[in-house]
Write an enzyme that holds these catalytic residues in place. Structure first.
Site, mmCIF file in Angstrom:
data_model
loop_
_atom_site.group_PDB
_atom_site.id
_atom_site.type_symbol
_atom_site.label_atom_id
_atom_site.label_comp_id
_atom_site.label_asym_id
_atom_site.label_seq_id
_atom_site.Cartn_x
_atom_site.Cartn_y
_atom_site.Cartn_z
ATOM 1 N N SER A 37 0.866 -1.183 0.000
ATOM 2 C CA SER A 37 0.000 0.000 0.000
ATOM 3 C C SER A 37 0.898 1.227 0.000
ATOM 4 C CB SER A 37 -0.860 0.025 1.272
ATOM 5 O OG SER A 37 -1.426 1.309 1.471
ATOM 6 N N TYR A 85 -1.278 -1.195 10.506
ATOM 7 C CA TYR A 85 -1.476 -1.422 9.067
ATOM 8 C C TYR A 85 -0.249 -0.925 8.288
ATOM 9 C CZ TYR A 85 -3.745 -1.301 4.453
ATOM 10 O OH TYR A 85 -4.064 -1.493 3.126
#
Ligand code: NAD
Length: 260
Positions: free
Chosen positions: A146, A159
């Site tokens: 990401s 995350y």
């Protein structure tokens, strides 16, 4: 440059997180290219729905209900693929979860779950799947990271750490397995319109489409991506068109991280 489906007829591609979102788009695209596709996901209903789509397309595929964060289940899932097709040519690791919190807000269970599902799973899939590729002396792996590995919004500590870890794991695997003809690359998407993003948007309030439009404005292209737009890059990296790419971290973010 090979970007046609003909050479994919004998290829076996595993896609994790294939039930929804980016993984589903990768699985459908790999099938369009004529690959034999193993769809792995923990969500059995989602897998069944994708399986119906693939059957309608006439795609040779296999669904495996598997939690990719559990070693024994991953080992068994690899065995399923090998007993069906006897080889593994490509793996796209898209399974992942989104969690929120600063480090003080994040309890240990959430930290462990986020790192285990998002990062350890990629180690496990590689640990059990790579020996097959090594014996074949070739293959390609794409790990979905990401942009949050590079720059983060507030309150995504676990995350972001998991996604940055994927970059280091990808680099390390590229170095370790290049001599076997195995390529390992990471894709770093910006915001993508998937069930995960819609779940995140719903945390902001009930008007999800308006939140997605607002988030889209943060990207230079003034919109969020469709899953297919990430899948096409994953398929490119799995294909021979990317034959000299390994250890790369490909940002696919519509200019999100280009803007100050
Ligand atoms: P999604 O939630 O829409 O789909 C993820 C799929 O992974 C689901 O089908 C889910 O069941 C599966 N999954 C989750 N945990 C699993 C487990 N333990 N074992 C097996 N399957 C599991 O998410 P998405 O948006 O398609 O995201 C795919 C990947 O892309 C994730 O790694 C995510 O972090 C990353 N990503 C997404 C975005 C975005 O904006 N959507 C942006 C950047 C990166």
């Amino acid at each position: 440059m090979e970007m046609n489906s003909a050479q994919w007829d004998d290829r076996v591609i595993i896609v994790t997180g294939a039930g929804l979102g980016i993984g589903k788009a990768v699985a459908l695209k790999a099938a369009e290219w004529g690959a034999k596709v193993a769809l792995w996901d923990v969500n059995r209903e989602a897998l069944s729905a994708v399986s119906r789509e693939l059957t309608a397309m006439g795609g040779d595929h296999l669904t495996v209900t598997v939690d990719v964060s559990i070693s024994s289940q991953v080992a068994e899932a690899v065995s399923h693929v090998i007993s069906r097709w006897g080889r593994i040519d490509g793996i796209c690791n898209s399974a992942g979860i989104q969690t929120y919190g600063t480090v003080t807000e994040t309890d240990e269970d959430t930290w462990d779950r986020t790192l285990t599902v998002n990062l350890k799973s990629m180690y496990l899939v590689a640990h059990h799947g790579l020996p097959v590729m090594m014996a074949q002396r070739g293959g390609a792996i794409v790990n979905v990271s990401s942009v949050q590995a590079l720059a983060t919004q507030p309150r995504v500590a676990a995350y972001a750490a998991s996604k940055a870890g994927i970059i280091a794991l990808t680099t390390s695997m590229a170095v370790d397995y290049g001599a076997y003809g195995i390529r390992v690359n990471a894709v770093l998407p910006g915001s993508v319109d998937t069930p995960m993003l819609r779940w995140s948007a719903a945390l902001q309030g009930p008007d999800v489409p308006s939140t997605l439009r607002e988030w889209g404005q943060l990207h230079a292209l003034k919109r969020v991506a469709q899953p297919d737009e990430i899948a096409s890059v994953c398929i490119f990296l799995l294909s021979d068109a990317a034959s000299f790419m390994t250890g790369s971290h490909v940002v696919v973010d519509g200019g999100l991280t280009s803007q100050l």
